[in-house]
Enzyme design. Structure first.
Site, PDB file in Angstrom:
ATOM      1  NE  ARG A 142      -7.191   4.911   4.808  1.00  0.00           N
ATOM      2  CZ  ARG A 142      -7.376   5.850   6.083  1.00  0.00           C
ATOM      3  NH1 ARG A 142      -6.874   6.181   6.911  1.00  0.00           N
ATOM      4  NH2 ARG A 142      -5.769   6.310   5.145  1.00  0.00           N
TER       5      ARG A 142
ATOM      6  CB  CYS B 176      -4.604  10.088  11.261  1.00  0.00           C
ATOM      7  SG  CYS B 176      -3.156   9.954  11.634  1.00  0.00           S
TER       8      CYS B 176
ATOM      9  NE  ARG C 276       1.036  10.123   9.636  1.00  0.00           N
ATOM     10  CZ  ARG C 276       0.102   9.435   9.520  1.00  0.00           C
ATOM     11  NH1 ARG C 276      -0.764   9.403   9.558  1.00  0.00           N
ATOM     12  NH2 ARG C 276       1.292   8.886   8.215  1.00  0.00           N
TER      13      ARG C 276
ATOM     14  CE  LYS D 103      -1.830   1.693   3.479  1.00  0.00           C
ATOM     15  NZ  LYS D 103      -1.770   2.896   4.555  1.00  0.00           N
ATOM     16  CG  ASN D 104       2.384   2.018   3.821  1.00  0.00           C
ATOM     17  OD1 ASN D 104       1.415   3.005   3.330  1.00  0.00           O
ATOM     18  ND2 ASN D 104       3.359   2.560   4.640  1.00  0.00           N
TER      19      ASN D 104
ATOM     20  CG  ASP E 135       2.964   1.290   9.939  1.00  0.00           C
ATOM     21  OD1 ASP E 135       3.148   1.867   8.209  1.00  0.00           O
ATOM     22  OD2 ASP E 135       2.879   1.986  10.177  1.00  0.00           O
TER      23      ASP E 135
HETATM   24  C1  EPZ Z   1       4.040   6.894   6.158  1.00  0.00           C
HETATM   25  O1  EPZ Z   1       3.202   7.926   6.739  1.00  0.00           O
HETATM   26  C2  EPZ Z   1       3.356   6.391   5.674  1.00  0.00           C
HETATM   27  N1  EPZ Z   1       2.442   5.615   5.425  1.00  0.00           N
HETATM   28  C3  EPZ Z   1       3.187   5.183   7.735  1.00  0.00           C
HETATM   29  O2  EPZ Z   1       2.488   3.792   7.244  1.00  0.00           O
HETATM   30  C4  EPZ Z   1       4.309   4.848   7.816  1.00  0.00           C
HETATM   31  O3  EPZ Z   1       3.879   4.702   9.863  1.00  0.00           O
HETATM   32  C5  EPZ Z   1       5.011   6.365   7.602  1.00  0.00           C
HETATM   33  O4  EPZ Z   1       5.628   6.544   7.012  1.00  0.00           O
HETATM   34  C6  EPZ Z   1       6.772   5.955   8.720  1.00  0.00           C
HETATM   35  O5  EPZ Z   1       7.127   4.641   8.605  1.00  0.00           O
HETATM   36  C7  EPZ Z   1       2.604   6.250   3.555  1.00  0.00           C
HETATM   37  O6  EPZ Z   1       3.635   5.776   3.025  1.00  0.00           O
HETATM   38  C8  EPZ Z   1       0.862   6.402   3.418  1.00  0.00           C
HETATM   39  P1  EPZ Z   1       6.382   9.816   8.408  1.00  0.00           P
HETATM   40  P2  EPZ Z   1       4.336   9.110   7.115  1.00  0.00           P
HETATM   41  O7  EPZ Z   1       6.405  11.342   7.251  1.00  0.00           O
HETATM   42  O8  EPZ Z   1       5.104   9.425   5.509  1.00  0.00           O
HETATM   43  C9  EPZ Z   1       7.032  13.590  11.696  1.00  0.00           C
HETATM   44  C10 EPZ Z   1      -0.371   2.946   7.979  1.00  0.00           C
HETATM   45  O9  EPZ Z   1      -0.442   2.306   8.866  1.00  0.00           O
HETATM   46  N2  EPZ Z   1       6.759  14.621  10.423  1.00  0.00           N
HETATM   47  O10 EPZ Z   1       7.737   9.348   8.243  1.00  0.00           O
HETATM   48  O11 EPZ Z   1       2.939  10.277   7.214  1.00  0.00           O
HETATM   49  C11 EPZ Z   1       5.681  12.353  11.772  1.00  0.00           C
HETATM   50  O12 EPZ Z   1       4.631  13.212  12.506  1.00  0.00           O
HETATM   51  C12 EPZ Z   1       0.968   3.926   7.838  1.00  0.00           C
HETATM   52  O13 EPZ Z   1       0.174   2.759   6.610  1.00  0.00           O
HETATM   53  C13 EPZ Z   1       6.994  16.114  10.573  1.00  0.00           C
HETATM   54  O14 EPZ Z   1       7.165  16.588  11.585  1.00  0.00           O
HETATM   55  O15 EPZ Z   1       5.346   9.649   8.102  1.00  0.00           O
HETATM   56  C14 EPZ Z   1       5.442  11.363  12.406  1.00  0.00           C
HETATM   57  O16 EPZ Z   1       6.344  11.418  13.944  1.00  0.00           O
HETATM   58  C15 EPZ Z   1       1.250   4.937   9.613  1.00  0.00           C
HETATM   59  N3  EPZ Z   1       6.488  17.117   9.434  1.00  0.00           N
HETATM   60  C16 EPZ Z   1       7.181  11.253  11.890  1.00  0.00           C
HETATM   61  O17 EPZ Z   1       7.984  12.529  10.898  1.00  0.00           O
HETATM   62  C17 EPZ Z   1       6.890  16.693   8.562  1.00  0.00           C
HETATM   63  O18 EPZ Z   1       6.319  17.276   7.542  1.00  0.00           O
HETATM   64  C18 EPZ Z   1       7.405   9.664  10.870  1.00  0.00           C
HETATM   65  O19 EPZ Z   1       5.909  10.664   9.774  1.00  0.00           O
HETATM   66  C19 EPZ Z   1       6.449  15.140   7.722  1.00  0.00           C
HETATM   67  C20 EPZ Z   1       6.581  14.064   9.341  1.00  0.00           C
END
Ligand code: EPZ
Length: 459
Positions: A427, A142, A147, A48-49, A335
């Protein structure tokens, strides 16, 4: 990861929203009878990701893109609607998508869709790179956290875009006659998966060289880079902490197959572990599951690699406690924190689980405790005291992976569990209950069509 009292207040309101959403009227639930013993082989779907950013990346192409091994999921449908709203033409044939973004002409992603799928925010990079302007609603928080997208925004500004956020909308545009982003050196404060993907996609069409330092190393980032390279992009170092992109004027058509879903694969390995079963999963990329395999081995399970793309888990009567700290890849994946905690709840001894990636990813604990688990949570840290067995109960999933954790627990629990929250599960897991039924699990999807059905009216 960011902690913030305001976030928790916001998340409490989400809990209230969850309650309203979960009223049993016109709601499907899962009934699961346990304990189950599973056996057989499971086909793992495409990731999915990977699929979601890959769909966004097709907006970069001046040709027609074919994506294969795309899972049939609610999130994929939503992303497809976003691309259509932007002017792309999409044809779906089973797990294959044909996307034609040659006539991309609308720079604005619709709020109603971005609100449902925060990953649609990833389209901002490709839209901006193609049209010189992009308007994408700020994705809300969420159940698992606020996020924020500040790293995405700061990176686009480093690439020369003007970005203003007002009225909940991220407005980005490239000033000057060229309407082309300029390569830059970008350091990510946190190895954000989404920010790495947004900036990598945007810089494929930029003028000059972009270097992304402290980049996310997830396999899905590398998969996205391989897709873009197959479209004609120049990307080096994806899958490491430093990614170098040399911009090109255009990207062309592609026919690309995405990688298998390592999180679904890990979920099924844990299903085998918690039900004391021998099951085989394929196709997988074993390397993508190293951290999960290592932790399953610490618990006492044996994992056999029969072929280059398949793994088999062997049962173990004794399950031992272990400790989990979620980390960016190649660390233990956030995850799989909730699904693994379901397993730890029946491992003898005391385990500790620390969630370092998201600030509110422990909401499955209260529901696991209702099934007889013994888990204490303080902030993002949980202590799991193993119990001999779990007992069935009516439970509610609050997010995708928490829902998976509850289903795994129900497979091992004694009695009939009724699970609400299929809108989360659908989802991210393709035909989960059908795949589990094929392994011998006893569960079924039941439609509740009226208020006074068997399920309690609220949580
Ligand atoms: C991706 O989310 C995945 N989703 C998530 O999977 C996964 O848990 C996550 O990466 C971590 O591996 C998709 O790929 C669609 P991040 P993403 O940006 O990109 C902070 C699932 O269950 N952050 O690496 O949103 C954020 O708040 C989902 O399949 C900032 O502060 O994750 C978090 O604490 C859930 N500022 C951390 O970084 C930003 O601009 C990691 O977020 C971006 C992120």
């Amino acid at each position: 990861m960011r902690e913030d009292r305001a976030i928790n207040q916001q998340l409490d309101s989400i809990t209230e929203t969850d309650k309203q959403k979960l009223s049993p009227v016109n709601q499907s639930i899962l009934k699961i009878w346990g304990p189950s013993r599973l056996q057989g082989k499971i086909n793992i779907s495409g990731a999915k990701n990977s699929a979601l950013p890959a769909m966004a990346a097709t907006l970069l192409s001046s040709g027609v893109c074919r994506l294969r091994q795309i899972p049939c999921l609610a999130d994929i449908n939503t992303m497809g609607k976003v691309l259509s709203a932007l002017g792309a033409k999409i044809k779906q044939n089973g797990n294959t998508l044909d996307i034609d973004a040659r006539d991309l002409d609308n720079p604005e992603a619709p709020y109603e869709l971005v609100r449902q799928l925060r990953a649609s925010f990833f389209a901002i990079g490709p839209i901006l790179a193609r049209l010189g302007v992009a308007r994408v609603p700020l994705p809300g928080g969420c159940a698992i956290g606020a996020r924020p997208v500040d790293l995405h925004v700061r990176g686009l500004q480093a690439l020369g875009a003007e970005v203003h956020i007002e009225h909940g909308m991220v407005n980005a545009y490239i000033s000057g006659s060229k309407k082309r982003l300029q390569g830059a050196k970008i350091y990510l404060d946190y190895p954000s998966v989404g920010a790495t993907e947004t900036l990598m996609m945007a810089s494929t069409l930029a003028e000059g060289e972009t270097i992304i330092e402290n980049a996310a190393q997830e396999p899905e980032v590398e998969d996205l880079a391989n897709l873009c390279i197959a479209m004609g992009a120049n990307i080096f170092g994806a899958g490491t902490k430093t990614i170098v992109i040399s911009g090109v004027p255009k990207l062309h058509s592609v026919d690309y197959t995405i990688i298998p879903d390592r999180i679904e694969a890990g979920t099924f390995l844990i299903a085998g572990a918690i039900t004391n079963s021998e099951i085989t999963i394929a196709p997988v990329v074993p390397k993508h599951l190293s951290a999960v395999i290592s932790k399953l081995q610490s618990v006492g399970l044996k994992i056999i690699q029969d072929k280059s793309d398949s793994l088999r888990i062997l049962p173990s009567e004794i399950l031992k406690s272990t400790d989990i700290d979620t980390q960016p890849y190649p660390g233990f994946p956030t995850d799989l924190q909730a699904p693994f905690m379901a397993l730890l709840s029946v491992c003898s001894g005391s385990s500790s689980v620390t969630e370092t990636v998201f600030e509110n990813r422990m909401r499955h604990v209260s529901e696991l405790n209702r099934m007889g688990a013994n888990i204490r949570v303080k902030g993002n840290h949980a202590i799991v005291e193993g119990v001999p067995k779990l007992s069935a109960a009516p439970v509610i999933g609050t997010d995708l992976r928490a829902s998976a954790a509850l289903i795994l627990a129900a497979l091992a629990a004694e009695g009939e569990t009724t699970f609400q929250g299929l809108q989360h599960l659908d989802r991210g897991y393709e035909q989960l209950e059908i795949k589990l039924q094929k392994l011998g699990a006893k569960l079924e999807r039941v439609d509740l069509v009226k208020e006074n059905d068997i399920f309690p009216a609220s949580i």
